[in-house]
Design a protein around this motif. Structure first.
Motif, PDB file in Angstrom:
ATOM      1  N   HIS A  19      56.082  63.167  26.742  1.00  0.00           N
ATOM      2  CA  HIS A  19      56.451  64.448  26.141  1.00  0.00           C
ATOM      3  C   HIS A  19      55.415  64.926  25.321  1.00  0.00           C
ATOM      4  O   HIS A  19      54.572  64.093  24.656  1.00  0.00           O
ATOM      5  CB  HIS A  19      57.865  64.409  25.549  1.00  0.00           C
ATOM      6  N   ILE A  45      61.037  63.106  20.663  1.00  0.00           N
ATOM      7  CA  ILE A  45      61.654  63.552  21.913  1.00  0.00           C
ATOM      8  C   ILE A  45      62.776  64.327  21.435  1.00  0.00           C
ATOM      9  O   ILE A  45      63.598  64.086  20.917  1.00  0.00           O
ATOM     10  CB  ILE A  45      62.104  62.256  22.726  1.00  0.00           C
ATOM     11  N   GLY A  76      64.907  65.725  24.279  1.00  0.00           N
ATOM     12  CA  GLY A  76      65.216  65.705  25.946  1.00  0.00           C
ATOM     13  C   GLY A  76      66.595  65.970  26.289  1.00  0.00           C
ATOM     14  O   GLY A  76      67.536  65.644  25.709  1.00  0.00           O
ATOM     15  N   TYR A  96      68.192  62.447  23.292  1.00  0.00           N
ATOM     16  CA  TYR A  96      68.728  62.876  24.523  1.00  0.00           C
ATOM     17  C   TYR A  96      70.257  63.563  24.437  1.00  0.00           C
ATOM     18  O   TYR A  96      71.063  62.942  23.920  1.00  0.00           O
ATOM     19  CB  TYR A  96      68.628  62.036  25.870  1.00  0.00           C
ATOM     20  N   GLN A 149      61.224  67.690  26.970  1.00  0.00           N
ATOM     21  CA  GLN A 149      61.392  66.763  28.260  1.00  0.00           C
ATOM     22  C   GLN A 149      62.721  67.032  29.046  1.00  0.00           C
ATOM     23  O   GLN A 149      63.819  67.030  28.209  1.00  0.00           O
ATOM     24  CB  GLN A 149      61.393  65.489  27.872  1.00  0.00           C
TER      25      GLN A 149
END
Length: 956
Positions: free
Chosen positions: A445, A450, A452, A502, A520
């Motif tokens: 990424h 991250i 995501g 995430y 991402q």
């Protein structure tokens, strides 16, 4: 690929001495640059596909282009092909992140020269079986250098003993020996150094409208917004009171609306939205543009009812309540803006819209196409003021770059496991999730943290995936339609503050969610709708400070709907399989964004395109209804072409003419049998535009009541710079009097000589002329078919019968060659007639193909193909002697048509004229049905090399 030393030498001589020497694409030295027709990146990707090893010597590397190339590096790893990269710390350009990503690539050895080496080289070397190709010049391994910037590079091939190749290799080896091997410890040391020099560099933070930290006076509409504002102003000046703007997610719809409100200067303004979270953000955006005291802005939602404010922002749930709505005078607002206008089919929205009578109402949406029966276009009086589609917005740098990575989903022993019926236990198995984690780490990424989003197909899968990812060290939470608004907002807040890696969801994030930090997006589900695909991809397209791009990782299972992927990514709604195949043929770029497929994923999509029925009546009906809703009338074929939706040829191929399709749509008027026959002839035979001669003649004959002199016709053709040889003119006449066609086709076309020749003039049958002038419906359909033909003709060279790299069926070839009657059903592999011999080659044969047709055709390179006669044939057979002598004496033109396999349909790429390589001719024998039969083999030399991307696709 076999190396022909003479061809190699001729290719060099063609580039360096005289371009009359016969050259092959893969060997010819050439200037490589970025233009409308090519990109440096494409050449590098081509060479990677065919190399046995590679070495890059580049000073600068960006994470964005490295993300793209990782797909091909992974494909090479499966073939045990390795490469090297020699780079540097020159000027402190390369970020530590880039070196971390390089270290992830298992089949890549990297060495680094330090700052003091002043290493500023840009060279790409590809080893082949017995030669080497080099690209050397001004392009570093960055997106701008390989896609956008004005760069000059020379691409050339050389044998290992070539002096230039030897010198380049010696220089690289010398630098390689002095460079530091890339290791984790080296990266840690470099990171400290990079941080120390970063404080001395000028900050290069991207500035964009949605997040710009600036004063109000400097906040201005971008180019596309200016165009939209002008269109809205023109719409109002023409007396219209409603308008619709179609604007892709992330392109600043809210700011555009605020700018237009600023231009309109209403006494009172109403903003209608379906969620309070969006409402609060909209208020902040409008305040930036409109200014004024806080007391000018009011909210109508839930228990908050600030209805006496100048600018009122309301949720539809509260506003549509009868007791609330009745409090307002219907003319209370001068200007009403309806956000997410595709939701206006709901009863709540319609009650509000029908109640108020503003001076102007604007609807804004990213997805006007509907799957229900509601017509959003009708609601806004068919006034589409402006459209900003995804691909255009990316080109205009209104959105974040994206790098789409299409890879195969988890496989076991090389066989696909994930398909449309995969049970949950396999979707969340340890093996699959380990594979998923590996791919997410490999492709990475942008940035250090991250952010995501993972899209799954099922709620239970989403919850399990979140648990597994959390257990693997990636804090994750699942959100589904079962979660309350409060829970969703709580999770999003934690996500934005970096407490989660995430969010795993199903469909609730398809629209209405704005999280610009997303870098991402993971697709762990089947693509069931191109609209939903774009909505989910769009979650990562918002710009954000220091965010250069979003990585889209799509795990492509063995799904029937994989053909929807190129439709969604390119916006191509044509349903034309040739068009869709071309999108998958090579990796593509949109601005600096990119679309990349692994080899197996590419093949999987290709197979899906080939096997899918893209012309199911339900799919065609959806396209028809969407366009009819948009236009507010029955669309014509030309409307489909103009709007860029369904390809007119798809409808013609399936139904014979557009009237027959309209009958299926229950939207046709009456045509007589003769009218239908004539329309079928024009549509099926001439609207493909491969030859404009019939189109020109019919257009003249329909518009006049008097005979049309042949001399005038020939003069008009010459003015159009097309060919007028007697064979072609005779062919035109035989097509229009139907003598060319076989009895079955004559019956379909009415068995009537529509055009006759008398006293050197053309006449159209009087019944057709009369019907054309009396039946407006018939006239519109005939004109439509002719117009489509003229439009399609622009794809072909007007001064030649065939255009290289375009596709033709045997039927097309028979017609365009001017043969007196249609014999296409008897052509098979080749047929010599009237000085022409078209040769049709299916490169990859079916397993069940008969022995007599199973020729082992091989492209040795881009200019040489092995070819076989029919069987039984000997070197002294009359047919063989006639072909060889005719080619040698230049009395027979050999024309090569090739397709990859039978799954691609009945049309072939025209690759140009060819000649026999007489040194390669040999008598062979083949066992056919248990008996040995003679056959003749010869190589064909193409007069022009095959387009290299097409060559790679055919021979892949």
């Amino acid at each position: 690929m076999n190396l022909d030393y003479n061809a190699f030498s001729n290719s060099v001589l063609s580039a360096m001495v005289d371009d009359h020497f016969p050259a092959q694409t893969e060997f010819t030295p050439q200037l490589v640059l970025n233009s409308e027709d090519e990109q440096v990146k494409t050449h590098i990707e081509q060479e990677l596909r065919t190399c046995s090893g590679f070495t890059f010597a580049v000073a600068f590397i960006s994470n964005a282009v490295l993300t793209d190339l990782k797909v091909q590096f992974a494909d090479l790893a499966t073939k045990n092909i390795h490469g090297r990269i020699l780079t540097s710390t020159y000027l402190g350009f390369n970020q530590p992140k880039v070196f971390q990503e390089l270290l992830k690539i298992p089949n890549l050895e990297v060495r680094v020269l330090d700052q003091n080496a002043d290493f500023h080289a840009k060279g790409y070397i590809f080893n082949k079986s017995d030669y080497q190709t080099t690209i050397i010049g001004s392009s570093n391994l960055t997106s701008n250098a390989l896609i956008k910037n004005y760069e000059w590079n020379i691409k050339f091939s050389s044998l290992e003993n070539g002096a230039l190749t030897t010198k380049i290799n010696q220089q690289i080896e010398a630098e390689w020996q002095t460079a530091h091997p890339l290791t984790s410890d080296w990266i840690d040391q470099y990171s400290e150094y990079y941080q120390s020099i970063s404080s001395l560099k000028p900050k290069n933070v991207p500035v964009f409208q949605a997040e710009a930290k600036t004063n109000l006076k400097s906040l201005q509409p971008n180019k596309m917004q200016k165009d939209a504002l002008q269109a809205l102003q023109s719409l109002r000046q023409s007396g219209q009171k409603k308008g619709l703007v179609v604007s892709a997610t992330g392109t600043g719809k809210t700011y555009l609306g605020a700018f237009d409100v600023q231009n309109f200067a209403p006494q009172k303004f109403l903003f209608v939205v379906h969620r309070e979270q969006i409402l609060n953000k909209a208020i902040k955006s409008f305040q930036k543009i409109l200014g004024g005291p806080q007391s000018d802005y009011g909210v109508l939602s839930g228990n908050i009812k600030e209805t006496n404010r100048k600018y009122l922002f309301a949720t539809i749930q509260t506003l549509s309540q009868e007791k609330t709505l009745s409090q307002f005078d219907p003319q209370a607002f001068d200007y009403i803006l309806v956000d997410e206008a595709h939701k206006t089919g709901a009863k709540s929205y319609r009650s509000v819209i029908n109640y108020f009578q503003p001076q102007f109402m604007l609807g804004m949406t990213a997805t006007p196409e509907r799957t229900d029966d509601f017509n959003i276009y009708e609601l806004f009086d068919y006034n589409i003021a402006y459209e900003i589609r995804l691909q255009d917005a990316i080109e205009e740098n209104m959105l974040s770059q994206f790098h789409y990575i299409g890879i195969t989903d988890y496989e076991f022993n090389g066989e696909p496991v994930i398909n449309d019926q995969t049970p949950l236990k396999h979707l969340v198995s340890e093996e699959r999730m380990q594979y998923v984690e590996q791919q997410l780490d490999y492709y990475g990424h942008d940035g250090d943290q991250i952010y995501g989003l993972i899209f799954c197909s099922r709620k239970d899968e989403a919850r399990e995936v979140a648990k597994i990812m959390s257990a693997k060290g990636h804090p994750s939470i699942a959100l589904t339609g079962d979660d309350s608004i409060q829970q969703r907002e709580k999770v999003i807040n934690e996500f934005e503050h970096g407490k989660l890696d995430y969010i795993v969801t199903v469909d609730i994030f398809n629209e209405g969610i704005d999280i610009p930090k997303v870098n991402q997006v993971i697709m762990l589900r089947n693509t069931e709708s191109s609209i939903i695909f774009i909505q989910q991809l769009g979650r990562g397209l918002r710009k954000y400070p220091n965010k250069e791009f979003v990585t889209i990782i799509d795990f492509i299972g063995n799904y029937q709907n994989n053909y929807l992927i190129p439709i969604a990514l390119t916006g191509d709604q044509s349903m034309n399989k040739n068009n869709l195949r071309s999108h998958v043929l090579i990796d593509q770029t949109i601005g600096l964004s990119s679309i990349n497929f692994s080899e197996i994923a590419r093949e999987r999509i290709y197979n899906s395109i080939n096997s899918s029925n893209l012309t199911l009546l339900s799919k065609l009906r959806d396209s028809y209804i969407n366009l009819k809703n948009r236009l507010g009338r029955r669309p014509l074929l030309g409307d489909f072409q103009k709007i860029g939706s369904l390809d007119a040829q798809v409808l013609i191929d399936k139904y014979g003419n557009y009237h027959q399709f309209l009958l299926k749509m229950h939207d046709a008027l009456n045509l007589s049998e003769l009218e239908d026959h004539f329309l079928r002839l024009v549509s099926r035979e001439f609207s493909n535009g491969m030859r404009i001669h019939e189109l020109v003649l019919l257009k003249q004959l329909l518009e006049r009541s008097s005979p049309y002199p042949q001399s005038d016709y020939l003069n008009e053709l010459r003015s159009l710079h097309t060919y007028t040889d007697p064979t072609t003119i005779s062919s035109v006449e035989s097509h229009l009097n139907l003598s060319y066609f076989q009895p079955n086709d004559q019956k379909k076309y009415g068995s009537l000589p529509y055009v006759t020749v008398k006293n050197h003039s053309y006449m159209l049958d009087s019944r057709i002329v009369d019907m054309y002038h009396k039946n407006s419906y018939f006239r519109s359909l005939v004109d439509d078919a002719l117009n489509i033909g003229f439009l399609n003709s622009q794809k072909y060279l007007s001064n030649q019968k065939f255009t290289i790299n375009k596709k033709y069926t045997r039927r097309n070839v028979n017609s365009l060659l001017g043969w007196p009657t249609d014999q296409s059903s008897a052509i098979y592999g080749y047929k010599e007639k009237m000085g022409f011999c078209p040769m049709f080659v299916t490169y990859q044969k079916r397993v069940d193909i008969p022995d007599e047709l199973n020729h082992n055709n091989i492209f040795f390179n881009s200019t040489t193909l092995s070819w076989y006669t029919k069987s039984p044939r000997r070197l002294d057979s009359n047919e063989v002697v006639r072909l060889f002598d005719g080619n040698k004496n230049d009395t027979i033109d050999l024309m090569l048509f090739v397709k990859k396999n039978d799954d691609e349909g009945s049309d072939f790429y025209y690759l140009g004229q060819v000649d026999f390589d007489f040194d390669s001719i040999e008598q062979q024998f083949r066992t056919i049905k248990g008996k040995e039969k003679p056959i003749v083999k010869a190589n064909l030399n193409l007069r022009a090399p095959v387009d290299y991307n097409l060559f790679l696709n055919l021979t892949n």
